[in-house]
Scaffold this motif. Structure first.
Motif, PDB file in Angstrom:
ATOM      1  N   LEU A  24     -10.517  -5.813 -33.767  1.00  0.00           N
ATOM      2  CA  LEU A  24     -10.897  -5.236 -35.058  1.00  0.00           C
ATOM      3  C   LEU A  24      -9.892  -5.836 -36.265  1.00  0.00           C
ATOM      4  O   LEU A  24     -10.142  -5.885 -37.288  1.00  0.00           O
ATOM      5  CB  LEU A  24     -10.649  -3.625 -34.967  1.00  0.00           C
ATOM      6  N   LYS A  25      -8.491  -6.403 -35.768  1.00  0.00           N
ATOM      7  CA  LYS A  25      -7.636  -6.673 -36.623  1.00  0.00           C
ATOM      8  C   LYS A  25      -8.371  -7.673 -37.643  1.00  0.00           C
ATOM      9  O   LYS A  25      -7.970  -8.038 -38.702  1.00  0.00           O
ATOM     10  CB  LYS A  25      -6.720  -7.439 -35.971  1.00  0.00           C
ATOM     11  N   TYR A  26      -9.025  -8.694 -36.833  1.00  0.00           N
ATOM     12  CA  TYR A  26      -9.480 -10.076 -37.684  1.00  0.00           C
ATOM     13  C   TYR A  26     -11.188 -10.083 -37.708  1.00  0.00           C
ATOM     14  O   TYR A  26     -11.430 -11.204 -38.229  1.00  0.00           O
ATOM     15  CB  TYR A  26      -9.066 -11.257 -36.590  1.00  0.00           C
ATOM     16  N   ASP A  28     -14.373  -9.684 -39.482  1.00  0.00           N
ATOM     17  CA  ASP A  28     -14.888  -9.814 -41.012  1.00  0.00           C
ATOM     18  C   ASP A  28     -16.223  -9.135 -40.801  1.00  0.00           C
ATOM     19  O   ASP A  28     -17.172  -9.568 -40.462  1.00  0.00           O
ATOM     20  CB  ASP A  28     -14.956 -11.355 -41.371  1.00  0.00           C
ATOM     21  N   SER A 169      -8.054  -2.750 -41.342  1.00  0.00           N
ATOM     22  CA  SER A 169      -7.520  -4.142 -40.628  1.00  0.00           C
ATOM     23  C   SER A 169      -6.070  -4.389 -41.138  1.00  0.00           C
ATOM     24  O   SER A 169      -5.184  -4.645 -40.576  1.00  0.00           O
ATOM     25  CB  SER A 169      -8.455  -5.373 -41.315  1.00  0.00           C
ATOM     26  N   ARG A 170      -5.855  -3.901 -42.498  1.00  0.00           N
ATOM     27  CA  ARG A 170      -4.355  -3.951 -42.822  1.00  0.00           C
ATOM     28  C   ARG A 170      -3.417  -3.237 -41.939  1.00  0.00           C
ATOM     29  O   ARG A 170      -2.244  -3.408 -41.547  1.00  0.00           O
ATOM     30  CB  ARG A 170      -4.089  -3.503 -44.289  1.00  0.00           C
ATOM     31  N   LYS A 173      -2.893  -4.668 -38.581  1.00  0.00           N
ATOM     32  CA  LYS A 173      -1.844  -5.909 -38.542  1.00  0.00           C
ATOM     33  C   LYS A 173      -0.507  -5.331 -38.486  1.00  0.00           C
ATOM     34  O   LYS A 173       0.179  -6.237 -38.088  1.00  0.00           O
ATOM     35  CB  LYS A 173      -2.168  -6.450 -39.952  1.00  0.00           C
TER      36      LYS A 173
END
Length: 175
Positions: A24-26, A28, A169-170, A173
């Motif tokens: 999920l972090k990356y 798009d 996503s922020r 991270k």
């Protein structure tokens, strides 16, 4: 339930596992495709509840739906807390904020609306005596309420599709 079936949620299903959160972090996300996916599911639920509200089991259906949603939220929060501690609670908040500021009240209003429609159809002596006046006025008011609920669900879905992926996503991270 989480403690009893811990192996299912932490082993087989890998609910909120590190690998899924890392993806999920990356990720798009295509906002318009995601919006259509979300709206499809939410409108199906809304239509199903509204149709059930016109039956004799409408009140029971709404009660079961509310109980099921509460149970699922509890499972999700418990799993997050057991897996990550206080960070898990913040993860759930990041995943549901800000759209749930609109969606929770909208679904509560929808469940109340469904309860009132069922009561109006099958227990009219309880509904029309409470100052609603004529039957036609009552159903026109219900149509307006349903429109407001639909708009709130649409706006909440827009926020979930376009704003929430960026926020989540922020957060992930930093997680």
């Amino acid at each position: 339930m989480i403690n009893i079936w811990k192996n299912i949620f932490f082993g087989e299903m890998d609910l909120l596992g590190a690998a899924s959160l890392n993806r999920l972090k990356y990720l798009d996300i295509n906002g318009s495709a995601f919006l259509l996916y979300i709206l499809k599911g939410r409108l199906k639920t809304m239509l199903f509840l509204c149709l059930l509200a016109t039956t004799y089991v409408g009140i029971l259906s709404v009660s079961l739906y509310a109980g099921f949603m509460g149970m699922m939220a509890g499972i999700f929060l418990s799993t997050a807390a057991m897996r990550y501690g206080i960070k898990g609670i913040f993860l759930i908040i990041a995943g549901t904020f800000p759209q749930y500021l609109l969606l929770v009240p909208a679904y509560l209003m929808l469940m109340r609306w469904c309860w009132q429609i069922c009561a109006g159809l099958y227990y009219p002596h309880k509904v029309y005596e409470n100052g609603y006046g004529m039957r036609q006025q009552y159903y026109m008011k219900k149509l307006l309420q349903l429109t407001i609920i639909l708009v709130a669900i649409f706006i909440g879905s827009l926020i979930e599709s376009y704003v929430n992926p960026i926020l989540l996503s922020r957060f992930l991270k930093m997680f």
